[in-house]
Design a protein around this motif. Sequence first.
Motif, short mmCIF file in Angstrom:
data_model
loop_
_atom_site.label_atom_id
_atom_site.label_comp_id
_atom_site.label_asym_id
_atom_site.label_seq_id
_atom_site.Cartn_x
_atom_site.Cartn_y
_atom_site.Cartn_z
N LYS A 5 -17.61 -39.56 -56.30
CA LYS A 5 -19.08 -39.96 -56.61
C LYS A 5 -19.59 -40.51 -55.30
O LYS A 5 -18.97 -41.32 -54.69
CB LYS A 5 -18.97 -41.46 -57.54
CG LYS A 5 -20.31 -41.65 -57.99
CD LYS A 5 -21.26 -40.49 -58.42
CE LYS A 5 -22.94 -41.29 -58.70
NZ LYS A 5 -23.62 -40.29 -59.45
N TYR B 192 -22.95 -42.03 -53.38
CA TYR B 192 -24.61 -42.37 -53.33
C TYR B 192 -25.02 -42.42 -52.02
O TYR B 192 -24.83 -43.31 -51.06
CB TYR B 192 -24.36 -43.89 -53.82
CG TYR B 192 -23.94 -44.26 -55.15
CD1 TYR B 192 -24.73 -43.97 -56.63
CD2 TYR B 192 -22.61 -44.60 -55.46
CE1 TYR B 192 -24.11 -44.13 -57.46
CE2 TYR B 192 -22.15 -45.04 -56.70
CZ TYR B 192 -22.95 -44.69 -57.78
OH TYR B 192 -22.19 -44.88 -58.83
N THR C 143 -16.43 -47.60 -60.84
CA THR C 143 -17.28 -46.19 -60.79
C THR C 143 -16.23 -45.01 -61.46
O THR C 143 -16.89 -44.37 -62.39
CB THR C 143 -17.48 -45.99 -59.41
OG1 THR C 143 -18.36 -47.19 -58.97
CG2 THR C 143 -18.35 -44.89 -59.39
N LEU D 85 -20.58 -42.67 -68.28
CA LEU D 85 -21.55 -43.42 -68.02
C LEU D 85 -22.38 -43.20 -66.73
O LEU D 85 -23.35 -43.40 -66.58
CB LEU D 85 -21.16 -44.89 -68.13
CG LEU D 85 -20.93 -45.18 -69.54
CD1 LEU D 85 -20.21 -46.68 -69.54
CD2 LEU D 85 -21.94 -45.22 -70.32
N THR D 86 -21.53 -42.34 -65.84
CA THR D 86 -22.00 -42.15 -64.44
C THR D 86 -21.58 -40.77 -64.34
O THR D 86 -20.48 -40.43 -64.34
CB THR D 86 -21.28 -43.09 -63.45
OG1 THR D 86 -21.95 -44.45 -63.83
CG2 THR D 86 -21.60 -42.75 -62.19
N PRO D 87 -22.52 -39.91 -63.91
CA PRO D 87 -22.25 -38.57 -63.60
C PRO D 87 -21.47 -38.44 -62.37
O PRO D 87 -22.01 -38.99 -61.30
CB PRO D 87 -23.75 -37.70 -63.46
CG PRO D 87 -24.59 -38.75 -63.11
CD PRO D 87 -24.00 -40.22 -63.68
N ARG E 220 -16.19 -45.43 -65.32
CA ARG E 220 -17.72 -45.21 -65.86
C ARG E 220 -17.82 -43.61 -65.75
O ARG E 220 -18.31 -43.19 -66.66
CB ARG E 220 -18.72 -45.79 -65.10
CG ARG E 220 -18.82 -47.37 -65.26
CD ARG E 220 -19.81 -47.93 -64.28
NE ARG E 220 -21.10 -47.44 -64.78
CZ ARG E 220 -21.94 -47.92 -65.62
NH1 ARG E 220 -21.59 -48.88 -66.40
NH2 ARG E 220 -23.33 -47.15 -65.78
N MET E 221 -17.03 -42.71 -64.88
CA MET E 221 -17.31 -41.39 -64.68
C MET E 221 -16.59 -40.81 -65.93
O MET E 221 -16.91 -40.07 -66.69
CB MET E 221 -16.95 -40.71 -63.37
CG MET E 221 -18.08 -41.05 -62.58
SD MET E 221 -17.60 -40.02 -60.79
CE MET E 221 -16.20 -41.04 -60.12
N THR F 163 -20.52 -36.79 -58.80
CA THR F 163 -20.93 -35.82 -57.80
C THR F 163 -20.24 -34.37 -57.75
O THR F 163 -20.74 -33.31 -57.58
CB THR F 163 -20.82 -36.41 -56.37
OG1 THR F 163 -21.51 -37.66 -56.08
CG2 THR F 163 -21.39 -35.55 -55.23
#
Length: 298
Positions: free
Chosen positions: A9, A11, A42, A50-52, A45-46, A54
Motif C-alpha cells: 500500500k 500513499y 493498514t 476496508l483499504t484497497p 484493513r486491506m 496498491t
Amino acid sequence: MITVNHLTKRYGDFTAVDDISFTARPGSVTGFLGPNGAGKSTAMRMMTGLTPPTSGEAHVLGRRYADLPNPGRHVGVMLDASAQHPGRTGREVLTLAARTIGVDATAVARGLATVGLTDEEAGRRVRNYSLGMRQRLGLAAALVGDPEVLVLDEPANGLDPQGIHWMRGLLRDFADAGGTVLLSSHLLSEVQIIADELVIIGNGRIVAEGTTTQLLEQQGTRVRSLDDDALEVALRAANIDVARTPAGLVAQAPAAAVGRVALDARIVLTDLAAGSAGGLEELFLTLTAADSREGIAA
C-alpha cells in the motif's frame, strides 16, 4: 485461513506496507507485531476490505474479503473498539450487528454472555462504557456471526489483568477448535504466551516470521539448574556456547538439546525456556530498533 501475497500500500511517495507475504493457519493464533506506524493496521484493513491495496492481494478462507458471501458470518473483525455509536446501548450495538449479518436474537444474548457483559451493562449507553467494556463489546460483535476467522487489532487494550487472562483463554479456545486468529497487540508478554506463530514487521516490511518457539530460540535457551557450574562445563563439552547472565545460563542451542545435555550429565534443571530472559520483548526490540521512534533503547 488468511493468505497474504505481496501486499503493498502506497500513499503517494510513502509506502505504508511494502510487499508482505505470510499465512495465518487454522488452529493457530498468529501474532502480528510491529512498532507504531509499522503498517500493521493498514495491512489488516486491506485484509478485511476496508483499504484497497496498491498491489498484491489478501485472501480469507480462499477468497478476497469482499467476495465472501455475508463476510460477517465467516470473519470476525475488531479493528477499533472505540468506533461504536456512543448514544446506543451495548445491546443495541450488538443487535444491529446481528441483524446486519442475519443472525437471530439468541446470538446477541450468547455474545454478551461470552464476553462477560451483564444485562445491566448491556443496557447502558456506550458513551458510559470504560475502554475495557468497549473492547468486550467489540469482541462480542466480532463473534456474533460464529466466524471461522478472527482479525483483531489490540483486543486487550484497556482490559485489567483478569480481563487479559480471560481473553487469552477465549482466543486459545477459538483456535484450538480449528479457528484462525490474527492478533495485533503491543502486550508482548501476552502474545508470547498465546501466539503459535509470529509475523513481525518494521517500516512496512516483514523482518521476522516463524513459530514463536523458533524465533525465541534464535536468542538461545535460558536454563537454570541445581548446579550451574557443572551444567556450564557439560554444555561447553558438548560444543554449545553458553553465557552467564543474572537470569541464569543462556545456551546457544535449542531447549531440547540443552535438556539432553543436562540429562546425560545427571543435572537437575529448575528452569528451561526458549529465548533469553527478555523473551519476545527483547527479540522485538532487537528486530525493530531501526524503525522505532526511540531507536535502540538503553
